[in-house]
Scaffold this active site. Sequence first.
Site, PDB file in Angstrom:
ATOM      1  N   CYS A 174       2.211   6.778  11.204  1.00  0.00           N
ATOM      2  CA  CYS A 174       1.976   7.428   9.909  1.00  0.00           C
ATOM      3  C   CYS A 174       2.917   8.600   9.675  1.00  0.00           C
ATOM      4  O   CYS A 174       2.669   9.441   8.799  1.00  0.00           O
ATOM      5  CB  CYS A 174       0.525   7.884   9.778  1.00  0.00           C
ATOM      6  N   SER A 230      -8.447   0.570  10.170  1.00  0.00           N
ATOM      7  CA  SER A 230      -8.345   0.023  11.524  1.00  0.00           C
ATOM      8  C   SER A 230      -8.997   1.009  12.483  1.00  0.00           C
ATOM      9  O   SER A 230      -8.827   2.222  12.348  1.00  0.00           O
ATOM     10  CB  SER A 230      -6.884  -0.224  11.915  1.00  0.00           C
ATOM     11  N   GLY A 239      -5.583   2.903   4.952  1.00  0.00           N
ATOM     12  CA  GLY A 239      -4.519   2.705   3.988  1.00  0.00           C
ATOM     13  C   GLY A 239      -5.008   1.712   2.956  1.00  0.00           C
ATOM     14  O   GLY A 239      -5.270   0.559   3.297  1.00  0.00           O
ATOM     15  N   GLY A 295      -7.343  -1.460   3.840  1.00  0.00           N
ATOM     16  CA  GLY A 295      -8.558  -0.885   4.383  1.00  0.00           C
ATOM     17  C   GLY A 295      -8.369   0.008   5.578  1.00  0.00           C
ATOM     18  O   GLY A 295      -7.620   0.974   5.523  1.00  0.00           O
ATOM     19  N   ARG A 324       0.845  -1.190   0.000  1.00  0.00           N
ATOM     20  CA  ARG A 324       0.000   0.000   0.000  1.00  0.00           C
ATOM     21  C   ARG A 324       0.879   1.239   0.000  1.00  0.00           C
ATOM     22  O   ARG A 324       2.091   1.170   0.249  1.00  0.00           O
ATOM     23  CB  ARG A 324      -0.921   0.000   1.227  1.00  0.00           C
ATOM     24  N   LYS A 328       2.910   5.480   5.073  1.00  0.00           N
ATOM     25  CA  LYS A 328       4.005   5.172   5.980  1.00  0.00           C
ATOM     26  C   LYS A 328       3.642   4.034   6.916  1.00  0.00           C
ATOM     27  O   LYS A 328       2.925   3.115   6.536  1.00  0.00           O
ATOM     28  CB  LYS A 328       4.423   6.446   6.716  1.00  0.00           C
ATOM     29  N   ILE A 329       4.125   4.085   8.144  1.00  0.00           N
ATOM     30  CA  ILE A 329       4.027   2.930   9.030  1.00  0.00           C
ATOM     31  C   ILE A 329       2.873   3.081  10.021  1.00  0.00           C
ATOM     32  O   ILE A 329       2.559   4.185  10.466  1.00  0.00           O
ATOM     33  CB  ILE A 329       5.365   2.720   9.775  1.00  0.00           C
TER      34      ILE A 329
END
Length: 245
Positions: A178, A162, A149, A160, A75, A78-79
């Site tokens: 993020c 969370s 994301g 999708g 995707r 970021k993280i």
Amino acid sequence: MSDLVFREVGLGADAIDYLVAWDLQRELHAAVREGTTGDTVLLLEHPPVFTAGKRTEPHFYPADPGGAAVVETDRGGKITFHGPGQLVGYPIVRLPDHVKVVDYVRRVEEALIGVCADLGVTTARVPGRSGVWLRADDRGPERKIAALGIRVRGGVTMHGFSLNCDVDLAWYDRFVPCGIDDAGVTSLSRELGRDVTVTEVLPSVRRHLGELLAWRPYVATPDYDPRPDPAKGPRIEVLSPTGRA
């Protein structure tokens, strides 16, 4: 109401490994593209895992992941973190020709805003930053309660959202979610001062997603003030039917 099918594939003690769920997404994505399966939303929890999008720079990775897996994904963005107490939803749906990708993202956000409202938590979007947010107040800074994301390939979505229900927020101290270091992260349980389980929110999630992904017009919740996004855009990747960006 749309004809969405909701599948609970791993909740609570049956939380499903991220890579296993990713394989399931790929299989379902192919079936939806081929028309052998209808639009489906996978609902689940993951064991602790950090997932890094394509824009994750090395310094954003957790120095100490605390035993959680760290997975690089396809995707954008970021993280982020997934773990027990967080509802993860992967809508694998074909976008109608008249629905733009950004409209799809806004509809998922609006569904999650509705879920939070059902529980008594007021949220909205922050233009420039994807996800669902609480306004800064005497309890803390502006803070994210739901993250998005996605990836779109061949007109069909994957990955999708969370929604933090009763997730252990200490996991977010291990990294910069993020890449946004001027805001916080929260959960329904923290905001309401009681345990809000993933199971409790499931009926509301099904109802709001079903309504918003029926593609009918809707009245959007007013946005909060815009903020710059270090990721420089929503965490979306759109690929053509050939698989080329």
